[in-house]
Motif scaffolding. Sequence first.
Motif, PDB file in Angstrom:
ATOM      1  N   THR A   2       0.836  -1.196   0.000  1.00  0.00           N
ATOM      2  CA  THR A   2       0.000   0.000   0.000  1.00  0.00           C
ATOM      3  C   THR A   2       0.871   1.246   0.000  1.00  0.00           C
ATOM      4  O   THR A   2       1.874   1.322   0.708  1.00  0.00           O
ATOM      5  N   MET A   4       1.026   5.643   0.265  1.00  0.00           N
ATOM      6  CA  MET A   4       0.405   6.673   1.096  1.00  0.00           C
ATOM      7  C   MET A   4      -0.824   7.315   0.465  1.00  0.00           C
ATOM      8  O   MET A   4      -1.795   7.605   1.153  1.00  0.00           O
ATOM      9  N   HIS A   5      -0.801   7.539  -0.829  1.00  0.00           N
ATOM     10  CA  HIS A   5      -1.916   8.232  -1.475  1.00  0.00           C
ATOM     11  C   HIS A   5      -3.177   7.374  -1.532  1.00  0.00           C
ATOM     12  O   HIS A   5      -4.251   7.874  -1.845  1.00  0.00           O
ATOM     13  N   THR A   7      -4.453   5.672   1.113  1.00  0.00           N
ATOM     14  CA  THR A   7      -5.073   5.492   2.423  1.00  0.00           C
ATOM     15  C   THR A   7      -5.345   6.816   3.130  1.00  0.00           C
ATOM     16  O   THR A   7      -4.675   7.825   2.883  1.00  0.00           O
ATOM     17  N   GLY A  10      -2.209   7.606   5.181  1.00  0.00           N
ATOM     18  CA  GLY A  10      -1.157   8.151   4.338  1.00  0.00           C
ATOM     19  C   GLY A  10      -1.423   9.578   3.918  1.00  0.00           C
ATOM     20  O   GLY A  10      -0.527  10.429   3.938  1.00  0.00           O
ATOM     21  N   LYS A  11      -2.671   9.872   3.559  1.00  0.00           N
ATOM     22  CA  LYS A  11      -3.004  11.247   3.159  1.00  0.00           C
ATOM     23  C   LYS A  11      -2.908  12.201   4.343  1.00  0.00           C
ATOM     24  O   LYS A  11      -2.503  13.360   4.173  1.00  0.00           O
ATOM     25  N   ARG A  64      -8.071   2.075  -1.505  1.00  0.00           N
ATOM     26  CA  ARG A  64      -7.074   1.020  -1.338  1.00  0.00           C
ATOM     27  C   ARG A  64      -7.705  -0.352  -1.535  1.00  0.00           C
ATOM     28  O   ARG A  64      -7.095  -1.249  -2.102  1.00  0.00           O
TER      29      ARG A  64
END
Length: 125
Positions: A2, A4-5, A7, A10-11, A64
């Motif tokens: 996975t 960052m962008h 989840t 992550g965001k 995701r």
Amino acid sequence: YTLMHQTALGKALLSQMSNNRVDQVLDRHGLPAATDRTITQRDVLFAELNSVREKGYSIEDEERCEGIKAIAVPLQHEADNTEEPVSAVSISGPKRRISTNNADNALVEALRDAANVLELRYKHY
């Protein structure tokens, strides 16, 4: 794996970075899609990160994994000569159980409360 962008967590972390640092992350990892709802364009991601900065929380809506929704709140930290965020806290679950209708949502408020406790412990204990 996975990125960052994809989840809410992550965001939330990306929203605490400078735009230059976000560009570096994107240059290294790209914006591949995990589902048809994943953000795959830089300008769309930067608009989303600006929204996260304004609202104080991020949302993952099947970006995701289909059927999964999440909310995340970044922990605020004092400048420590690094562009890396300290952390964030999130909750995820089946889309039908996670409501994100507005900022007064009970889940968002619970996450903000948890983030506040974690921030105090990080700074003072």
